[in-house]
Design an enzyme around this catalytic site. Structure first.
Site, short mmCIF file in Angstrom:
data_model
loop_
_atom_site.label_atom_id
_atom_site.label_comp_id
_atom_site.label_asym_id
_atom_site.label_seq_id
_atom_site.Cartn_x
_atom_site.Cartn_y
_atom_site.Cartn_z
N ASP A 15 -25.04 9.66 -42.55
CA ASP A 15 -24.74 8.83 -43.60
C ASP A 15 -23.56 7.72 -43.29
O ASP A 15 -22.64 7.25 -43.95
CB ASP A 15 -24.12 9.85 -44.95
N GLU A 189 -32.01 7.71 -53.00
CA GLU A 189 -30.58 8.03 -52.89
C GLU A 189 -29.92 6.92 -52.10
O GLU A 189 -30.38 5.97 -51.68
CB GLU A 189 -30.24 9.45 -52.45
#
Length: 277
Positions: A15, A189
């Site tokens: 991420d 997301e």
């Protein structure tokens, strides 16, 4: 031209969120159950990276009782030119097993990338993967995945955006959904907002975190949308060329989306280098 050899950061560094302040790049990654939480790196050439520190020490976070694979998810790194402060937004995922959903999102600031960092400022509990955007007019916005756990609703749901106060995390107004008709693969997301040449660009991860993972992008003249998707209608980055609409459909078991010809698998949750100085 600099030649980059991947992976630039070996091991577990998921991420990534990257920014550039003056001539230095800074990058933050998820740490899940690892303590201390949130790894910060720096580089001057995008090739060689040095670990600066971990932001969430024991006095900043308590992961006791956090369900696997919860913990600290998707830190978002930003820099506010007006106040000369670095900001980190992140989610503390407590539990998302079965029908139960519990995730709290926070933000922190520091005048120096090496710290000390402020106490976490509570932001919201409506979802996960928050990000901050500091606009040219001095207003600030948060974007986040909205999770809806009631029966008959999609979860993950949509990306929402709201104006916020950096002083106390207060939402100024209401959250607005901005991804209806935008994402083609679902499971939207990790929203991140950028501005260039009069357009706001919304970058997001889609397709779930399995082999169908990808990065989609849209643009709008207004930060609140509507966002125009990429002309192809498909992700701008993905290791899986085949289409899988996975909104509300757990993607982890979709091994048919594996692409043996791709050197990088599950290519999603991206970030753009935007200079702040």
């Amino acid at each position: 031209m600099v030649k980059i050899k991947n992976p630039i950061i070996p091991g577990m560094a998921p991420d990534p969120s990257i920014i550039r302040v003056e001539n230095t790049y800074y990058l933050a990654t998820s740490t899940f159950h690892w303590m201390p939480g949130i790894q910060l790196y720096k580089s001057t050439d995008l090739v060689n990276w040095t670990l600066i520190d971990n932001v969430l020490k024991k006095d900043k976070i308590n992961l006791q009782g956090t369900n696997t694979p919860g913990g600290i998810w998707a830190p978002h790194l930003s820099y506010d030119i007006e106040t000369k402060k670095y900001w980190l937004a992140y989610s503390h995922m407590v539990n998302m097993a079965g029908r139960e959903f519990s995730s709290n999102s926070y933000m922190m600031w520091s005048e120096n990338i090496s710290g000390p960092w402020s106490e976490p400022i509570y932001l919201t509990s409506i979802g996960f993967d928050p990000s901050l955007f500091h606009d040219e007019d001095g207003r600030h916005y948060a974007a986040i995945l909205e999770w809806e756990s009631r029966e008959g609703y999609q979860s993950p749901g949509h990306i929402v955006i709201a104006e916020i106060s950096l002083e106390n995390g207060e939402v100024l107004g209401q959250w607005k959904r901005v991804t209806q008709g935008f994402t083609t693969r679902g499971c939207a997301e990790a929203p991140q907002i950028y501005k260039h040449a009069g357009y706001y660009y919304l970058l997001l991860a889609s397709g779930g975190t399995g082999y169908a993972h990808g990065v989609e992008i849209g643009r709008s003249k207004s930060i609140m949308g509507p966002y125009e998707p990429h002309p192809t209608g498909e992700p701008i980055i993905t290791s899986s060329p085949r289409h899988l609409f996975s909104l509300g459909d757990p993607d982890a078991g979709h091994f048919e989306m594996y692409n043996p010809n791709s050197l990088i698998q599950k290519a999603g949750h991206g970030s753009l280098d935007v200079k702040s100085s």
